[in-house]
Design a protein around this motif. Structure first.
Motif, PDB file in Angstrom:
ATOM      1  N   PHE A 124      11.449   3.110  -2.232  1.00  0.00           N
ATOM      2  CA  PHE A 124      10.844   2.472  -1.058  1.00  0.00           C
ATOM      3  C   PHE A 124      10.261   3.505  -0.095  1.00  0.00           C
ATOM      4  O   PHE A 124       9.306   3.218   0.620  1.00  0.00           O
ATOM      5  N   ASN A 173      -1.013   7.962  -1.622  1.00  0.00           N
ATOM      6  CA  ASN A 173       0.423   7.802  -1.847  1.00  0.00           C
ATOM      7  C   ASN A 173       0.711   7.895  -3.340  1.00  0.00           C
ATOM      8  O   ASN A 173      -0.206   7.793  -4.167  1.00  0.00           O
ATOM      9  N   TYR A 215       3.382   1.207   3.210  1.00  0.00           N
ATOM     10  CA  TYR A 215       3.781   0.050   4.011  1.00  0.00           C
ATOM     11  C   TYR A 215       2.582  -0.587   4.705  1.00  0.00           C
ATOM     12  O   TYR A 215       2.695  -1.106   5.805  1.00  0.00           O
ATOM     13  N   SER A 223       0.963  -4.170   8.581  1.00  0.00           N
ATOM     14  CA  SER A 223       2.231  -3.597   8.140  1.00  0.00           C
ATOM     15  C   SER A 223       2.919  -4.562   7.177  1.00  0.00           C
ATOM     16  O   SER A 223       3.026  -5.757   7.461  1.00  0.00           O
ATOM     17  N   GLY A 224       3.369  -4.050   6.052  1.00  0.00           N
ATOM     18  CA  GLY A 224       4.044  -4.893   5.071  1.00  0.00           C
ATOM     19  C   GLY A 224       4.096  -4.222   3.714  1.00  0.00           C
ATOM     20  O   GLY A 224       3.596  -3.105   3.536  1.00  0.00           O
ATOM     21  N   LEU A 225       4.703  -4.890   2.760  1.00  0.00           N
ATOM     22  CA  LEU A 225       4.813  -4.386   1.395  1.00  0.00           C
ATOM     23  C   LEU A 225       3.885  -5.172   0.484  1.00  0.00           C
ATOM     24  O   LEU A 225       3.877  -6.405   0.508  1.00  0.00           O
TER      25      LEU A 225
END
Length: 457
Positions: A117, A216, A122, A140-142
């Protein structure tokens, strides 16, 4: 032929069976197997290939405040299993690997999930349309894609690396030691503090490095896997190449359909639209390779054309592990859902099954292509057939009755190809089951003083 395959594959399978990394992946995926089988039942119900049914469940409003329908709620069990399956896989792999590394498996699972994680982005990219203006937004979030099969490969790396670091720090003795009399759970918790901090720091630095380059770890690995697919086009060679890559990625637990589909599906969908226009108006030309060709003639039962494998498991195997899994996977397989087989048999990191897993779809593609090129079977009309539609019916709807017969013939051919390979696995599992039964019988014969009671006198 079976004996020759055994001579080649059995030593390899035994060597891999003793490898702690591959054993951890195998055992880790088993955590999600019962959840995937349960989720597949609801997935079949939600996508049952009868238009009247899907239209009805989409029209039944359950929550009037949000407008959520019965179809939305039927999709939630699938979201809670298939969509976030990487969470269960990372947890299971980390837990299993921690046991092989002789460290606390519970904290191993925790640091594995934490490191995964920590590397995950994110931010959710999207767009908002107001009137005639569309503006890109980041929230913002997954992203659910990373929580599913797209994120498994990164998860495997995180599980092994984090547990390795955790166990190494423990062996160095860099732990907080509590005085005697402190409850064991408190002792274990404080003992895990420094190893967990070091694991977190390492992955924080890794994430910082990726962030400095404006990306990322998840995105880099996903794009790297797509690179070989950028030049694929409308040819038999392109289709075969795409499917070899697709199934090779599945072997490593990466959703090959997502990786290949990101590049190849837009091409296939365009070709399907041209086929539809060609059949409706006669303008342009028809294409053998299209979306329906991929969905309906390349594989039956999901990636690897595993419906053939399921039938071979039920008809020709004797071990309970394989036959029980085959029976449980048959109904989902008929509707082209095969995660129970991919992660339950497993196909992932299984050298015995990678050969037929790649060969069967390739054979299906080549035979179907030449049958259509020679005019024995009509090309697909471009009509959108639900992906859950069973074979025979789907082939008939996309072409004519000959297409349905071709599907059934290819299914039987797939059973023949899969049969010797699954028999090799079956032989090994039978041996394991016999050894387990003997061990249990020996344990039952042992006399324990704990079984004695003065009440019996």
């Amino acid at each position: 032929m079976l004996s020759k395959l055994e001579k080649v594959l059995m030593p390899l399978a035994e060597a891999i069976g003793r490898n702690k990394y591959l054993m951890s992946v195998r055992d880790g995926f088993l955590v999600s197997t019962p959840l995937l089988i349960a989720g597949s039942i609801f997935l079949v119900i939600a996508n049952f290939p009868i238009p009247a049914w899907t239209e009805w469940i989409s029209s039944v409003v359950i929550n009037p405040n949000t407008g959520e329908t019965l179809a939305t709620f039927l999709g939630k069990p699938s979201d809670a299993t298939f969509t976030i399956m990487a969470v269960f896989a990372v947890m299971g792999i980390s837990y299993s690997f921690a046991k092989h590394m002789n460290t606390n498996p519970l904290f191993g699972a925790a640091v594995g999930l934490m490191s995964w994680f920590l590397l995950m982005p994110y931010l959710v990219e999207g767009s908002v349309t107001v009137g005639e203006t569309t503006q890109a937004v980041s929230l913002s979030g997954l992203t659910l894609g990373w929580l599913g099969a797209k994120g498994i490969f990164v998860g495997i790396i995180c599980a092994f690396t984090s547990v390795h670091i955790y166990a190494w720090v423990e062996r160095k003795g860099w732990v907080i030691k509590m005085p005697d009399g402190v409850p064991p759970t408190v002792v274990e918790s404080f003992s895990a503090l420094i190893p967990a901090i070091i694991v977190m720091t390492v992955f924080f630095i890794v994430n910082l490095i990726f962030g400095a380059f404006g990306t990322n770890a998840f995105q880099i690995i996903f794009e790297f896997l797509q690179t070989p697919l950028l030049n694929l086009g409308d040819t038999l060679g392109a289709m075969v190449t795409a499917y070899i890559f697709l199934h090779f990625f599945w072997f490593f637990g990466v959703n090959g359909g997502s990786v290949v589909g990101a590049v190849f599906n837009p091409i296939l969908q365009t070709l399907s639209l041209e086929n539809l226009e060609f059949f409706r108006t006669g303008v342009g030309e028809g294409h053998i390779i299209c979306q329906q060709f991929q969905d309906l003639f390349a594989t039956f039962g999901g990636a690897g054309s595993t419906l053939s494998l399921v039938i071979a498991m039920i008809l020709f195997c004797k071990s309970r592990r394989i036959t029980d899994l085959g029976k449980l996977s048959l109904v989902p397989g008929i509707f082209n859902i095969n995660e129970p087989i991919i992660f339950g048999l497993p196909i992932v990191l299984n050298p015995t099954m990678i050969i037929p897993f790649m060969i069967v779809p390739t054979v299906n593609i080549v035979i179907s292509y030449f049958c259509m090129a020679m005019g024995l079977v009509p090309i697909c009309s471009g009509v959108n057939i639900p992906w859950t539609c069973p074979l025979g019916i789907s082939g008939f709807l996309a072409t004519n009755w000959v297409g349905g017969v071709l599907q059934i013939a290819l299914l039987i051919l797939g059973v023949v190809i899969y049969m010797p390979f699954i028999k090799i696995m079956d032989k090994q599992y039978l041996k394991d089951e016999e050894e387990a039964a003997k061990k249990k019988e020996a344990d039952d014969d042992d006399i324990s003083l704990d079984d004695l009671s003065f009440d019996d006198l």
